[in-house]
Enzyme design. Structure first.
Site: not given
Ligand code: AG3
Length: 281
Positions: A62, A139-140, A157-159
């Site tokens: 963060h 949805d962004g 701030d995505s996965t």
């Molecule tokens: N965003 C996740 C990043 C990706 C992690 N990938 C993984 N573990 N394979 C985190 C959001 C935090 N605010």
């Protein structure tokens, strides 16, 4: 009790942590959400089985998603986070006195609700009480389409690019972000591990360069993410992350950052050769 959680990073490698209890486990319209307690890293949130945050190392992610852009833009007043339903990014954004409004656009309301309930150290600023924070469960892509020319900084701030986040790595999305930024706006997006995700990075940075005049990668050490070496994409219409860095403002900040500081700001943009090669033009 001898319960362990493993996230596989490849077919043959993973990270594993001893877990004391499951605090929440459920499926939303978009994904599987689990929040567990671990013995070494505190509470941990997983989306579709992937580690999103742990209480112990979320400060790295963060700090590094937020502060480099906010200490480069001379006047970050309107800031948008896409994703980030745990609230950790918003918590860091509102520490900057220049910020007038921090907007969170998260697709999954369950992530926000459970973070407020179970991860208060991250979600404190998104519990509906903070005067500078606005929350949209949406949805962004749809949100930024309707909010063009509105933001100084947009943070993605995505996965990983699987499931609901796939679209957040594509050129059409970056075009919309470009349009949602003001004429001197900056976007930062988490950009995966240079060690494991060379192909994703190659495509992502190619897409970004097709849209933004200035694109740079920087890195941070995040122990619970694949390989521990993580990266962020800095995409900008005008300001350069090193030449325009407001070093004095960063050094005089009146809040503590456990990872970020004014020396590391520049150091983070120095990359190992293999990472440079992933995104070479
Ligand atoms: N965003 C996740 C990043 C990706 C992690 N990938 C993984 N573990 N394979 C985190 C959001 C935090 N605010």
């Amino acid at each position: 009790m001898n319960m362990w959680y493993t996230e596989k990073h490849s077919e043959n490698v993973g990270i594993t942590m001893r877990v004391s209890e499951t605090l929440f486990s459920g499926k939303s319209e978009f994904q599987q959400l689990d929040i567990v307690n671990t013995l070494e890293y505190g509470k941990m949130m997983l989306l579709d089985g992937l580690v999103m945050v742990t209480e112990r190392d979320e400060f790295v992610y963060h700090d590094m998603l937020v502060h480099p852009a906010l200490f480069t833009h001379p006047s970050p007043r309107q800031v948008l986070v896409i994703g980030g339903g745990d609230g950790g990014s918003i918590r860091e954004i509102v520490r900057h006195p220049e910020v007038e409004l921090a907007t969170l656009c998260e697709i999954d309301g369950l992530v926000v609700d459970k973070s407020v309930e179970l991860l208060p150290s991250m979600a404190s600023a998104i519990d509906g009480q903070h005067p500078k924070v606005k929350l949209h469960i949406a949805d962004g892509l749809a949100y930024i389409r309707e909010h063009q020319n509105a933001f100084d900084v947009i943070l993605v701030d995505s996965t990983d690019p699987i499931g609901p986040a796939v679209g957040l790595f594509e050129k059409d999305f970056y075009r919309l972000v470009h349009g949602a930024l003001k004429a001197d706006g900056i976007m930062v997006a988490q950009s995966e591990s240079p060690f494991y995700h060379a192909e994703i990075q190659k495509n992502m940075y190619r897409n970004l360069r097709a849209v933004f005049p200035l694109v740079a990668m920087y890195q941070a050490f995040i122990p619970t993410y694949p390989s521990g070496l993580w990266s962020f994409a800095f995409a900008s219409k005008r300001y350069h992350p090193l030449r325009d860095f407001q070093r004095d403002r960063a050094a005089r900040r009146n809040f503590h950052t456990k990872y970020y500081n004014e020396d590391l700001h520049s150091g983070a943009f120095m990359l190992p050769t293999f990472a440079k090669e992933n995104i070479a033009e």
